[in-house]
Each structure stands twice: as C-alpha cells, then as structure tokens.
Design a protein around this motif. Structure first.
Motif, PDB file in Angstrom:
ATOM      1  N   ARG A   1       0.841   9.637 -14.325  1.00  0.00           N
ATOM      2  CA  ARG A   1      -0.047   9.521 -13.806  1.00  0.00           C
ATOM      3  C   ARG A   1      -0.298   7.985 -13.077  1.00  0.00           C
ATOM      4  NH1 ARG A   1      -2.232  10.153 -18.943  1.00  0.00           N
ATOM      5  NH2 ARG A   1      -2.253  12.521 -18.583  1.00  0.00           N
ATOM      6  N   TRP A   2       0.715   6.911 -13.561  1.00  0.00           N
ATOM      7  CA  TRP A   2       0.614   5.778 -13.103  1.00  0.00           C
ATOM      8  C   TRP A   2       0.931   5.798 -11.431  1.00  0.00           C
ATOM      9  CZ3 TRP A   2       4.669   2.245 -11.364  1.00  0.00           C
ATOM     10  CH2 TRP A   2       3.636   1.231 -11.331  1.00  0.00           C
ATOM     11  N   ASP A   3       2.092   6.619 -11.550  1.00  0.00           N
ATOM     12  CA  ASP A   3       3.103   6.638 -10.126  1.00  0.00           C
ATOM     13  C   ASP A   3       1.475   6.548  -9.498  1.00  0.00           C
ATOM     14  OD1 ASP A   3       4.938   5.441 -10.936  1.00  0.00           O
ATOM     15  OD2 ASP A   3       6.045   7.786 -11.256  1.00  0.00           O
ATOM     16  N   LYS A   4       1.012   7.726  -9.560  1.00  0.00           N
ATOM     17  CA  LYS A   4       0.017   8.961  -8.620  1.00  0.00           C
ATOM     18  C   LYS A   4      -1.081   8.572  -8.789  1.00  0.00           C
ATOM     19  CE  LYS A   4      -2.072  13.055  -8.077  1.00  0.00           C
ATOM     20  NZ  LYS A   4      -3.104  14.358  -8.653  1.00  0.00           N
ATOM     21  N   HIS A   5      -1.575   8.273  -9.224  1.00  0.00           N
ATOM     22  CA  HIS A   5      -3.004   6.797  -9.244  1.00  0.00           C
ATOM     23  C   HIS A   5      -3.271   5.192  -9.753  1.00  0.00           C
ATOM     24  CE1 HIS A   5      -4.782  11.149 -10.445  1.00  0.00           C
ATOM     25  NE2 HIS A   5      -4.281  11.421 -11.614  1.00  0.00           N
ATOM     26  N   THR A   6      -2.322   4.902  -9.738  1.00  0.00           N
ATOM     27  CA  THR A   6      -2.096   2.936  -9.371  1.00  0.00           C
ATOM     28  C   THR A   6      -1.258   2.614  -8.326  1.00  0.00           C
ATOM     29  OG1 THR A   6      -2.612   3.116 -11.789  1.00  0.00           O
ATOM     30  CG2 THR A   6      -2.195   1.381 -10.887  1.00  0.00           C
ATOM     31  N   LEU A   7      -0.101   3.043  -8.874  1.00  0.00           N
ATOM     32  CA  LEU A   7       1.172   2.893  -7.599  1.00  0.00           C
ATOM     33  C   LEU A   7       0.766   2.904  -6.282  1.00  0.00           C
ATOM     34  CD1 LEU A   7       3.864   1.205  -7.185  1.00  0.00           C
ATOM     35  CD2 LEU A   7       5.219   2.949  -7.926  1.00  0.00           C
ATOM     36  N   ASP A   8       0.257   4.904  -6.203  1.00  0.00           N
ATOM     37  CA  ASP A   8       0.733   5.377  -4.609  1.00  0.00           C
ATOM     38  C   ASP A   8      -0.627   4.672  -3.999  1.00  0.00           C
ATOM     39  OD1 ASP A   8       3.310   6.450  -5.095  1.00  0.00           O
ATOM     40  OD2 ASP A   8       2.341   8.879  -5.564  1.00  0.00           O
ATOM     41  N   PRO A   9      -1.531   4.757  -4.669  1.00  0.00           N
ATOM     42  CA  PRO A   9      -2.892   3.779  -3.794  1.00  0.00           C
ATOM     43  C   PRO A   9      -2.118   2.305  -3.080  1.00  0.00           C
ATOM     44  CG  PRO A   9      -3.951   5.568  -5.735  1.00  0.00           C
ATOM     45  CD  PRO A   9      -2.532   4.467  -5.448  1.00  0.00           C
ATOM     46  N   ALA A  10      -1.206   1.842  -4.301  1.00  0.00           N
ATOM     47  CA  ALA A  10      -1.643   0.663  -3.359  1.00  0.00           C
ATOM     48  C   ALA A  10      -0.617   0.333  -2.825  1.00  0.00           C
ATOM     49  CB  ALA A  10      -1.190  -0.243  -5.508  1.00  0.00           C
ATOM     50  N   LEU A  11       0.919   1.397  -2.351  1.00  0.00           N
ATOM     51  CA  LEU A  11       1.653   1.236  -1.817  1.00  0.00           C
ATOM     52  C   LEU A  11       0.939   1.618  -0.729  1.00  0.00           C
ATOM     53  CD1 LEU A  11       5.132   2.256  -3.875  1.00  0.00           C
ATOM     54  CD2 LEU A  11       4.360  -0.180  -3.440  1.00  0.00           C
ATOM     55  N   SER A  12       0.361   2.581  -0.813  1.00  0.00           N
ATOM     56  CA  SER A  12      -0.649   2.945   0.992  1.00  0.00           C
ATOM     57  C   SER A  12      -1.262   1.712   1.392  1.00  0.00           C
ATOM     58  CB  SER A  12      -1.450   3.628   0.729  1.00  0.00           C
ATOM     59  OG  SER A  12      -2.289   4.108  -0.305  1.00  0.00           O
ATOM     60  N   LYS A  13      -1.881   0.765   0.714  1.00  0.00           N
ATOM     61  CA  LYS A  13      -2.577  -0.231   1.497  1.00  0.00           C
ATOM     62  C   LYS A  13      -1.936  -1.650   2.241  1.00  0.00           C
ATOM     63  CE  LYS A  13      -6.420   0.674  -1.123  1.00  0.00           C
ATOM     64  NZ  LYS A  13      -7.249   0.622  -2.922  1.00  0.00           N
ATOM     65  N   THR A  14      -1.135  -0.869   0.949  1.00  0.00           N
ATOM     66  CA  THR A  14       0.318  -2.920   1.198  1.00  0.00           C
ATOM     67  C   THR A  14       1.514  -2.661   0.841  1.00  0.00           C
ATOM     68  OG1 THR A  14      -1.651  -4.438   0.275  1.00  0.00           O
ATOM     69  CG2 THR A  14       0.233  -5.375   0.244  1.00  0.00           C
ATOM     70  N   PRO A  15       2.086  -1.302   2.123  1.00  0.00           N
ATOM     71  CA  PRO A  15       3.656  -1.132   1.673  1.00  0.00           C
ATOM     72  C   PRO A  15       4.452  -2.072   1.069  1.00  0.00           C
ATOM     73  CG  PRO A  15       2.280  -0.389   3.890  1.00  0.00           C
ATOM     74  CD  PRO A  15       1.448  -1.492   3.418  1.00  0.00           C
ATOM     75  N   GLU A  16       5.743  -1.643   0.385  1.00  0.00           N
ATOM     76  CA  GLU A  16       6.677  -2.999   0.404  1.00  0.00           C
ATOM     77  C   GLU A  16       7.538  -2.961   1.098  1.00  0.00           C
ATOM     78  OE1 GLU A  16       7.339  -2.604  -4.408  1.00  0.00           O
ATOM     79  OE2 GLU A  16       7.772  -0.684  -3.136  1.00  0.00           O
ATOM     80  N   ARG A  17       7.947  -4.163   0.796  1.00  0.00           N
ATOM     81  CA  ARG A  17       9.296  -4.143   1.750  1.00  0.00           C
ATOM     82  C   ARG A  17      10.431  -4.879   0.829  1.00  0.00           C
ATOM     83  NH1 ARG A  17       6.783  -2.107   4.672  1.00  0.00           N
ATOM     84  NH2 ARG A  17       5.577  -2.227   6.381  1.00  0.00           N
ATOM     85  N   PRO A  18      11.694  -4.423   1.356  1.00  0.00           N
ATOM     86  CA  PRO A  18      12.987  -5.111   0.625  1.00  0.00           C
ATOM     87  C   PRO A  18      13.135  -5.980   1.036  1.00  0.00           C
ATOM     88  CG  PRO A  18      13.143  -3.834   2.253  1.00  0.00           C
ATOM     89  CD  PRO A  18      12.190  -3.332   2.224  1.00  0.00           C
ATOM     90  N   ILE A  19      14.361  -7.095  -0.416  1.00  0.00           N
ATOM     91  CA  ILE A  19      14.387  -8.509  -0.170  1.00  0.00           C
ATOM     92  C   ILE A  19      15.146  -8.081   0.590  1.00  0.00           C
ATOM     93  CG2 ILE A  19      15.150 -10.164  -1.637  1.00  0.00           C
ATOM     94  CD1 ILE A  19      13.544  -9.683  -3.715  1.00  0.00           C
TER      95      ILE A  19
END
Length: 585
Positions: A20-38
């Motif tokens: 539920r966290w992945d779907k409703h919290t993490l995914d929306p955050a990543l769609s706005k600010t995509p992660e970049r690897p170190i």
C-alpha cells in the motif's frame, strides 16, 4: 543454513502495508521527482522501470524501505539479548558501559629505538594498547643485512632482527600491564618467542601477560602473500602456538584470524566474513587432529576484521560474525565453555579506502568506519591516520586518528547502550543476508575438503579477484563515487609526510655485526640444529599440556642463544621447504 524469511500473519500484514505504501506514497512521489542513482546512470544501477537500483558497497541489493515482512517470523526469539547466545547483540551484557574497547594504534617504523618513542607517545596520549607493525624483511623472515632486504628496512614497519631489538622496542614499557598485538605471520612463532623472553627478562609472569599474535598463515596464501613455508608445515607451527599458549600464556591470544587483509585485497564484506570464519574452522580442525581439546584452546581464538565505508553493511557483518561463530562452535564442535563460543575481534578501519587525493577527506572516512566498528561491538580498534595513502603516518596524523576514537567514546553517547541498532529492520535483514551468504560459502569449502585444499585450487583467490575487478570497474564507470577521485576533484598540495631513509639499514647491519661477534656462535648452531630436529618430526601426542616436538621450547632456546630472525627462519626452510604459489586460470 538459514532459509528465506517465511510469511506468517504478522509478516503478511506488513507485506500488505508495504504494498500500500509503494502504491499510494512512493509511486506518486517518484512520478513527481524521479530518483537518480548515486553515480552514472547505467543498466547495472537502474531497474526495469528506469528507477534507481541501490546496493551496498559489496553489491548486495538494498530496498528503499524495510519492515517486519523482510525478517523471519521468529527473528526476535533468535536474536537474543546482549551477553546471551547466539551473541548477535554482543558478548557482554552491558556493552561498553563497563569497559570501553581497547584503543590500539597500529604503529611501527624505522628502528626499534624510534618506534619505542612512538609507543610511549601513544600511551601518553591515551592509547590503551599497542599494535606492532613490522617491516617487510621481518615479515618475510629476513635479517636487515640480507641482500633481499635492500630498500625495505624500516619502511613499512619496525625492523626486528634479534632479541636485543625486541628489548629495545619495549624498553620502559611494562609488558605485564600493557596489551600488545603483533601483526606477524610466517615468522610469528619466532617473534613471539622473542617477546616472551623479553617479558620474562622484565620479570613479568607469563600467565598474566595479555595481547594477540596475528599468526594467521591461511590469509597469507589467500590475500597478502607474505608466506615462507608450504601450508602444512606452516599450520604445524600455528598449532604449536595454540598448544604452548594454552599451557603457559592463558591470557594471550595465539592467533588473530584475519579478514582485514582479505578485504584489503578486494573481497566483498560477505567474502571477508565467510573466508575469515572458515579459516577459523580450519585452524580448529588442525588443532583437534593434534589432540587438543576444543575448550582448552578455543577461548583464546580471536579475530580481526576490516571496517569499510558502507556503514550498515559493516555493522551487520560484525553482528553476523558472532552469531555464526556461536553456531559453529556449538553445533559443529560441541564446545561447552561459553568463552569458546564467543567471537572476540579487533577492527581496523579500511586502509584500502584511503585516498592520496584530498587526503584530509580520510578523516571523515575513518570516523564513519570507526563508528560502524563500535556499533558492531568490536573489542579493540585501530583508526587509520589520514596520510597513510601517502606514507607512514606523521605524529600529528596519528594523534588525530586516536582522538577520533576518544571523541566516539566520550562525546557521542554510542558507548552507553549495548547494540543500539538491534531490532532495526534494515540492520537485522542485512545481518540475516550476511549469515546466509557465509553458510553458502561454508558448504562449498566443506565440499572441497577444507580451506587448505581450497587455497591449493585457487578458489578463494579467484573469488576475491573477481570481486575486486567488479568494484574497480564500477568506480571507473562512475557507478560508484569516490569523493575526490572520480568526482569532486580538485588539485591541492600533498601534506608533509614521514620519510624513512637507508640509514636504518646501516644501523641495523652494524648491530647485527656486533651481535654475531659477541655471542657464542657455537650455542647458536646447537640451538638451531635442535630446532630443525624437532621440526623434522611429526608432532607427537600431547602429554602434560605440550608435546615433546612442539617447536616453541626450541625457538626459545634459539632466541636465548641470540640467533636472529633470519637465521632461525633459514634453518626451518631446510626442513620445511618454501612455498611458491601456482597460478590458476
């Protein structure tokens, strides 16, 4: 071998919450600010959705969040409390609140006289133990005047040729009250004999002296390559120290089974853990074949680990080491003395992580590594000096390294609570992964017939070489960032360094000439002949604590006759032979 974490009602609920966290919290955050690897974005550190894929420095995948679902259902009951089996959380119930770790700075350079002054400086500045670094000729069993020693005398450690040098090294230092660690392997029993004789000349009770002899020849074949004799006779010398020590020096550790050099050669943390502990298993096997009882020698087995930059991975490695060793000693060997099951270890921060570029950055690296060692429950600690990538450390750099430990001990609060990270889902999962990987390696090594056989077939050497190559490739590709090396690079002048010139060899050569002129060379020849005759024989059964063919009493006679390190090692070469590694593709 531990299995993957099972799923029960609790972990199932945690899995649902995680999804539920992945779907409703993490995914929306990543769609706005995509992660970049170190580091550079390549296929190796991006997942199938193009998102960052994280891993430890050893390449173990790391998720963004850990919950109870990532742990076995019985993880809490198997964790134990500090001071209780399986000792994952530490061997002492009160951690460091009763006694701090020993602050033991690895030090040695140039002549015994100069190193003696450095030791007194360290002790005067709050060091609580000594750790001797020997130069390359001493490590290889050569005297300073040997042609092979040219250009190396006193350069990477102190030059020790004779009993007189050992007396000078510890002049004015009470060996009954000061714990001393000695990083020496092939000639370890020779150097130990000199140390024991010096202690007796000081009036010390050998039953009260404490310290550690590294004496770990297996990791020399695996990683460091400072060997003299073939594996079997080398193992005989190691077991001789176990046997002699259990009878006469019950507080002195006759071995420090070392993963440090395995890691410095490029291994992963998992390989360091597995190969080090299996080296311990191999030593136990050889001691049992001699006829020693497990609880007579196992309480004095000690270990030595590297603490690298990946903070949580290192903490997990130390915690897993204690749990695994407890299991090995109880399940495989039936040890009954609780001290036989304790994993006691020294830690040194990672020399291989130090950079010659922007060397003062190393102060931060060392502080992180030292903190990981303390949170992992080390019994003693050496912190590298920031300038060691350039040369032997200066007095100022050594003081900063020691002060780093003291700040951790007295200002940070980390010594007040035993295993403060115990129960962290992330740390417990990493500890589980470490344990699982180690037992997988154990199965392979058992199938090969033990570590000596595995070394002869080049197995650990090839595993480490591949890991080293993979890491270097990642650095060169920019997937791993080394600050000041492949990112954030600036030009700056090198700091002042300590330089050792050839005058040390000249002085040691003069001392050797005087020694050989003034001693009884007939007594030296007799003692060396007796040593060779004892070494030629198969070790006899143990009677009254020590077998009649144990080499230590004969080594002590050689030392008392003033035979040199090189003379003793050369005599043993005639009986034991020398070893040359076979290249294995």
């Amino acid at each position: 071998m531990p299995d993957a974490p099972p799923t029960n009602s609790l972990t199932s609920n945690a899995s649902v919450e995680r999804a539920r966290w992945d779907k409703h919290t993490l995914d929306p955050a990543l769609s706005k600010t995509p992660e970049r690897p170190i580091g550079a974005a390549t296929g190796s550190n991006l997942d199938d959705k193009g998102r960052a894929r994280f891993s430890t420095i050893s390449g173990v995948p790391v998720d963004r969040l850990y919950t109870e679902a990532d742990l076995p259902d019985d993880w809490e009951s198997n964790l134990g409390a500090p001071g209780q089996p399986p000792y994952t959380r530490g061997i002492h119930p009160n951690g460091y609140s009763g006694k701090l770790w020993t602050m033991r700075q690895f030090s040695g350079f140039a002549s015994p006289e100069e190193t003696n002054q450095r030791y007194k400086y360290l002790l005067a500045n709050g060091g609580s133990g000594l750790s001797v670094a020997f130069d390359l000729p001493t490590l290889m069993g050569c005297d300073s005047d040997d042609p092979q020693s040219e250009g190396e005398v006193g350069k990477c450690g102190v030059a020790i040729d004779s009993l007189e040098d050992m007396e000078t090294l510890f002049s004015g230092i009470n060996l009954e009250r000061t714990t001393v660690s000695m990083t020496i392997n092939s000639p370890a029993s020779v150097i130990w004999a000199m140390y024991l004789e010096v202690a007796e000349r000081q009036g010390a009770d050998l039953a009260k002296i404490s310290g550690t002899l590294q004496n770990d020849i297996l990791k020399e074949y695996i990683a460091q390559k400072e060997y003299i004799y073939p594996p079997a006779p080398s193992m005989r010398l190691v077991v001789d120290t176990f046997e002699f020590g259990s009878r006469f020096t019950p507080r002195f550790n006759p071995i420090s089974i070392s993963g440090y050099h395995i890691r410095e050669a490029g291994s992963t943390a998992q390989q360091e853990l597995a190969f080090t502990l299996y080296d311990g298993i191999e030593y136990v096997e050889w001691a049992l074949r001699r006829g020693l009882a497990i609880d007579d020698f196992a309480p004095r087995l000690s270990f030595f680990f590297n603490s690298h930059n990946d903070f949580f991975e290192e903490i997990a490695k130390f915690r897993a080491a204690r749990k695994i060793w407890y299991r090995v000693m109880t399940e495989r060997y039936g040890a009954r003395n609780p001290r036989s099951t304790w994993m006691r270890f020294h830690t040194q921060t990672a020399g291989v992580s130090l950079t010659a570029q922007q060397p003062k950055n190393n102060i931060a690296r060392v502080a992180i590594q030292a903190l990981a060692a303390v949170l992992g429950g080390t019994q003693s600690l050496h912190t590298d000096a920031y300038d060691e990538a350039l040369a032997l450390p200066t007095e100022d750099a050594v003081r900063i390294a020691l002060r780093t430990q003291q700040i951790l001990a007295y200002e940070s609060g980390v010594a007040d609570v035993a295993d403060p990270l115990g129960g962290s889902y992330f740390v417990e999962r990493l500890t589980f992964e470490m344990e699982k990987a180690a037992f997988e390696y154990f199965e392979k090594l058992d199938a090969m017939g033990g570590m000596v056989r595995a070394i002869e077939h080049g197995f650990p050497q090839k595993e480490i070489a591949q890991a080293s190559y993979d890491y270097q490739r990642a650095v060169e590709a920019g997937e791993k960032i080394i600050v000041g090396v492949n990112e954030y690079v600036v030009e700056e002048p090198s700091p002042e360094i300590l330089y050792i010139d050839e005058s040390v060899r000249d002085a040691q050569t003069a001392k050797l000439k005087k020694l050989r002129r003034n001693r009884s060379n007939e007594a030296v020849a007799r003692s060396l002949l007796a040593l060779c005759q004892a070494a030629e024989k198969e070790p006899s059964a143990v009677t009254d604590g020590v077998s009649s063919t144990n080499t230590l009493p004969y080594l002590l006679d050689c030392v008392k006759a003033h035979a040199t390190v090189g003379e003793i090692c050369n005599a043993l070469k005639k009986v034991m032979g020398t070893y040359e590694e076979t290249s294995i593709a």
